[in-house]
Design a protein around this motif. Sequence first.
Motif, PDB file in Angstrom:
ATOM      1  N   ASN A 295       0.854  -1.185   0.000  1.00 53.08           N
ATOM      2  CA  ASN A 295       0.000   0.000   0.000  1.00 53.08           C
ATOM      3  C   ASN A 295       0.889   1.233   0.000  1.00 53.08           C
ATOM      4  OD1 ASN A 295      -2.321   1.675   0.228  1.00 53.08           O
ATOM      5  ND2 ASN A 295      -3.340   0.106   1.476  1.00 53.08           N
ATOM      6  N   THR A 296       0.266   2.403   0.003  1.00 50.80           N
ATOM      7  CA  THR A 296       1.006   3.667  -0.015  1.00 50.80           C
ATOM      8  C   THR A 296       0.335   4.661   0.923  1.00 50.80           C
ATOM      9  OG1 THR A 296       1.627   3.322  -2.335  1.00 50.80           O
ATOM     10  CG2 THR A 296       1.868   5.550  -1.466  1.00 50.80           C
ATOM     11  N   VAL A 297       1.129   5.415   1.670  1.00 51.25           N
ATOM     12  CA  VAL A 297       0.598   6.531   2.451  1.00 51.25           C
ATOM     13  C   VAL A 297       1.353   7.794   2.064  1.00 51.25           C
ATOM     14  CG1 VAL A 297      -0.123   5.110   4.404  1.00 51.25           C
ATOM     15  CG2 VAL A 297       2.164   6.143   4.408  1.00 51.25           C
ATOM     16  N   THR A 298       0.697   8.926   2.231  1.00 47.21           N
ATOM     17  CA  THR A 298       1.308  10.218   1.920  1.00 47.21           C
ATOM     18  C   THR A 298       1.541  10.989   3.213  1.00 47.21           C
ATOM     19  OG1 THR A 298       0.192  10.307  -0.222  1.00 47.21           O
ATOM     20  CG2 THR A 298       1.038  12.384   0.657  1.00 47.21           C
ATOM     21  N   ILE A 299       2.770  11.403   3.423  1.00 52.85           N
ATOM     22  CA  ILE A 299       3.142  12.152   4.620  1.00 52.85           C
ATOM     23  C   ILE A 299       3.565  13.563   4.214  1.00 52.85           C
ATOM     24  CG2 ILE A 299       4.696  12.302   6.603  1.00 52.85           C
ATOM     25  CD1 ILE A 299       2.744   9.930   6.727  1.00 52.85           C
ATOM     26  N   ALA A 300       2.963  14.563   4.845  1.00 51.97           N
ATOM     27  CA  ALA A 300       3.356  15.953   4.611  1.00 51.97           C
ATOM     28  C   ALA A 300       4.469  16.325   5.582  1.00 51.97           C
ATOM     29  CB  ALA A 300       2.162  16.875   4.800  1.00 51.97           C
ATOM     30  N   ILE A 301       5.570  16.855   5.039  1.00 53.32           N
ATOM     31  CA  ILE A 301       6.659  17.369   5.871  1.00 53.32           C
ATOM     32  C   ILE A 301       6.624  18.883   5.766  1.00 53.32           C
ATOM     33  CG2 ILE A 301       9.147  17.449   6.236  1.00 53.32           C
ATOM     34  CD1 ILE A 301       9.332  14.664   5.085  1.00 53.32           C
ATOM     35  N   THR A 302       6.314  19.539   6.870  1.00 50.54           N
ATOM     36  CA  THR A 302       6.158  20.990   6.881  1.00 50.54           C
ATOM     37  C   THR A 302       7.390  21.622   7.503  1.00 50.54           C
ATOM     38  OG1 THR A 302       3.778  20.688   7.155  1.00 50.54           O
ATOM     39  CG2 THR A 302       4.662  22.876   7.587  1.00 50.54           C
ATOM     40  N   GLY A 303       8.243  22.198   6.667  1.00 56.86           N
ATOM     41  CA  GLY A 303       9.480  22.794   7.155  1.00 56.86           C
ATOM     42  C   GLY A 303       9.847  24.019   6.361  1.00 56.86           C
ATOM     43  N   LYS A 304      11.067  24.525   6.614  1.00 53.14           N
ATOM     44  CA  LYS A 304      11.502  25.711   5.875  1.00 53.14           C
ATOM     45  C   LYS A 304      12.683  25.420   4.938  1.00 53.14           C
ATOM     46  CE  LYS A 304      14.601  27.724   9.394  1.00 53.14           C
ATOM     47  NZ  LYS A 304      14.929  28.957  10.115  1.00 53.14           N
ATOM     48  N   TYR A 305      13.160  24.175   4.927  1.00 49.05           N
ATOM     49  CA  TYR A 305      14.242  23.811   4.013  1.00 49.05           C
ATOM     50  C   TYR A 305      13.757  22.863   2.926  1.00 49.05           C
ATOM     51  CZ  TYR A 305      16.938  25.483   8.050  1.00 49.05           C
ATOM     52  OH  TYR A 305      17.427  26.237   9.085  1.00 49.05           O
ATOM     53  N   VAL A 306      12.482  22.981   2.560  1.00 48.15           N
ATOM     54  CA  VAL A 306      11.873  21.990   1.679  1.00 48.15           C
ATOM     55  C   VAL A 306      12.404  22.050   0.251  1.00 48.15           C
ATOM     56  CG1 VAL A 306       9.770  21.799   3.040  1.00 48.15           C
ATOM     57  CG2 VAL A 306       9.918  23.543   1.247  1.00 48.15           C
ATOM     58  N   ASP A 307      13.075  23.153  -0.108  1.00 47.50           N
ATOM     59  CA  ASP A 307      13.631  23.245  -1.458  1.00 47.50           C
ATOM     60  C   ASP A 307      14.904  22.420  -1.600  1.00 47.50           C
ATOM     61  OD1 ASP A 307      11.631  24.937  -2.378  1.00 47.50           O
ATOM     62  OD2 ASP A 307      12.683  26.734  -1.689  1.00 47.50           O
ATOM     63  N   LEU A 308      15.481  21.994  -0.485  1.00 46.33           N
ATOM     64  CA  LEU A 308      16.668  21.138  -0.523  1.00 46.33           C
ATOM     65  C   LEU A 308      16.444  19.981   0.438  1.00 46.33           C
ATOM     66  CD1 LEU A 308      19.565  20.715  -1.610  1.00 46.33           C
ATOM     67  CD2 LEU A 308      20.386  21.900   0.416  1.00 46.33           C
ATOM     68  N   THR A 309      15.965  18.880  -0.107  1.00 52.80           N
ATOM     69  CA  THR A 309      15.584  17.757   0.749  1.00 52.80           C
ATOM     70  C   THR A 309      16.784  17.105   1.426  1.00 52.80           C
ATOM     71  OG1 THR A 309      15.572  16.282  -1.178  1.00 52.80           O
ATOM     72  CG2 THR A 309      13.475  17.275  -0.530  1.00 52.80           C
ATOM     73  N   GLU A 310      18.028  17.397   0.975  1.00 54.14           N
ATOM     74  CA  GLU A 310      19.208  16.885   1.675  1.00 54.14           C
ATOM     75  C   GLU A 310      19.253  17.413   3.106  1.00 54.14           C
ATOM     76  OE1 GLU A 310      22.260  14.847   0.277  1.00 54.14           O
ATOM     77  OE2 GLU A 310      20.278  14.229  -0.383  1.00 54.14           O
ATOM     78  N   SER A 311      18.549  18.540   3.361  1.00 59.60           N
ATOM     79  CA  SER A 311      18.483  19.091   4.711  1.00 59.60           C
ATOM     80  C   SER A 311      17.791  18.134   5.664  1.00 59.60           C
ATOM     81  CB  SER A 311      17.713  20.422   4.700  1.00 59.60           C
ATOM     82  OG  SER A 311      18.272  21.329   3.780  1.00 59.60           O
ATOM     83  N   TYR A 312      16.968  17.241   5.117  1.00 59.04           N
ATOM     84  CA  TYR A 312      16.213  16.280   5.923  1.00 59.04           C
ATOM     85  C   TYR A 312      16.567  14.844   5.532  1.00 59.04           C
ATOM     86  CZ  TYR A 312      13.309  20.447   6.720  1.00 59.04           C
ATOM     87  OH  TYR A 312      12.862  21.701   7.040  1.00 59.04           O
ATOM     88  N   LYS A 313      17.838  14.586   5.207  1.00 62.38           N
ATOM     89  CA  LYS A 313      18.228  13.291   4.667  1.00 62.38           C
ATOM     90  C   LYS A 313      17.871  12.134   5.600  1.00 62.38           C
ATOM     91  CE  LYS A 313      19.910  10.751   1.464  1.00 62.38           C
ATOM     92  NZ  LYS A 313      19.161  10.629   0.209  1.00 62.38           N
TER      93      LYS A 313
END
Length: 552
Positions: A295-313
């Motif tokens: 199955n699949t679920v969708t998770i929203a990550i609400t942050g301020k570095y979302v333009d560079l996902t390496e920030s949340y590696k």
Amino acid sequence: MKTTQNTKRTKFIFVTGGVLSSLGKGLASAALGALLESRGLTVTFQKLDPYINVDPGTMNPFQHGEVYVTDDGAETDLDMGHYERYTNAVMAQKNNYTSGRIYYSVITKERRGEYLGGTVQVIPHITDEIKAAVLQLDGSVDVAIIEIGGTVGDIEGLPFIEAIRQLRGDLGREYTLFIHLTLVPYIKTAGEVKTKPTQHSVRELRADGIQPDILICRTEVPLEDSLKAKIGLFCNVPKDAVITAIDCDTIYELPINLYREGLDTKILELLNIWTGQPNIKAWEKLVHTIKNPKNTVTIAITGKYVDLTESYKSLHEALVHGGLANGIKVELRYLSAEDIEVKNPGELLEGCDGILVPGGFGKRGAEGKIKAITHARENKIPFFGICLGMQLAVVEYSRNVAGLAGANSTEFEKEAKDPVIYLIKEWFDYRTQKIQTRDESSDMGGTLRLGAYPCILKEKTNAFKAYGQEEISERHRHRFEFNNEYREPLEQHGLTISGTSPNNELVEIVEIADHPWFLGCQFHPEFKSKPMKPHPLFRDFISAALARKLGK
């Protein structure tokens, strides 16, 4: 340079990169470590970064990516996370050195007079300091994998290249191995794979005195034997030492691909190590689960570095691991907290099965994150707040449930009417077993609570259910804390304090009982999640998101 006196001697693999950055030296090193572990060897890693910052702790995540924190409180390069996720190695302060840290040590010694008035130079003083950093690992494991940051040809990387060149002479060929990772681009218009960038990169490396023993070639298409022979001829390496690193559907497929190319076999041959056959069944099972989700679920990550996902590696990978624990795929929707401030949260978060607010610093986007938390709480959407995410969950609950309209963190409002989150002046440090003090005038890094700290869990809570034990240890990286003056009134309004420090002084986890799954933790659980051992909080968060999607 003498090696440390140990009965066991460590063999060193040095990994360099060429042509361009971001080719994946960290992942290649981690995957190599996984292969060697699968053969029964013990491994460790070290990242040598050429930048002048002493550590990445004060660097902008937009430039550098996430700051990875170790148990001993070191703020390190994000590649430390790859090393720990792929292997059993535990990273620490000694596993990440920068030019800044090396030079700082040498300058400190010079000021103390340790060089007896001599002229301090890059060679031998800086290179000796680098070699000493590397040789700390000698005798600790069977194989140490040393990754040199940056790209061959970078001027700031030259002292590190020179140091590892010298180590070949100090330790001998049987104890040192050079692996060079390069790009072999595929030109679609011509329908050809081009080897010239690799040739030039190896020529640059050889000009610095290093002949690579193995080439790992990053490419979009498989390399035919004739092409490997050509690369080997021009780069002076055997054809069977030219390894194809083809783009993977998932990064966890890399150990399997490198195994099929014979990388581990070649390394053992060159280093004269005998082992049994590797067991990569666990990696194959993992990749099968990733490619065949139920199955699949969708998770929203609400942050301020979302333009560079390496920030949340690490966060990204921990959510993937949470999906693996439930046999499902996790799709991530990164949302700018600043967008949520000015737009309708309900529209932006429509279709999300769970909402996560990650850690961070600074006021920008804070009110948008609070709006996302309100949306999750009021609409019974599974919510996970990490570090700042937990702090803002406390602020949101204080304002909208406990009636404290002036609630805020003193990070954002120094004179807040109700400082539910504040900078604690004095606290007991369980790592050093000493009382620590801090204030706004302390050095930026000095005010942080860093590294692993114990936490006692309250029974019959989501936290206790996830971990299945009373005491846990998790890694921290934050400056502000829950204000205990507001503990009783918030608990009276339904907030559950489900995790605290052993002396009950520091609040570590908060929950809302009247909610499917709403949890905020002061620590960073993503740093301890592995694909083979998903973190229990991420496992249960994704499980709750799946239950919501299925209407359970």
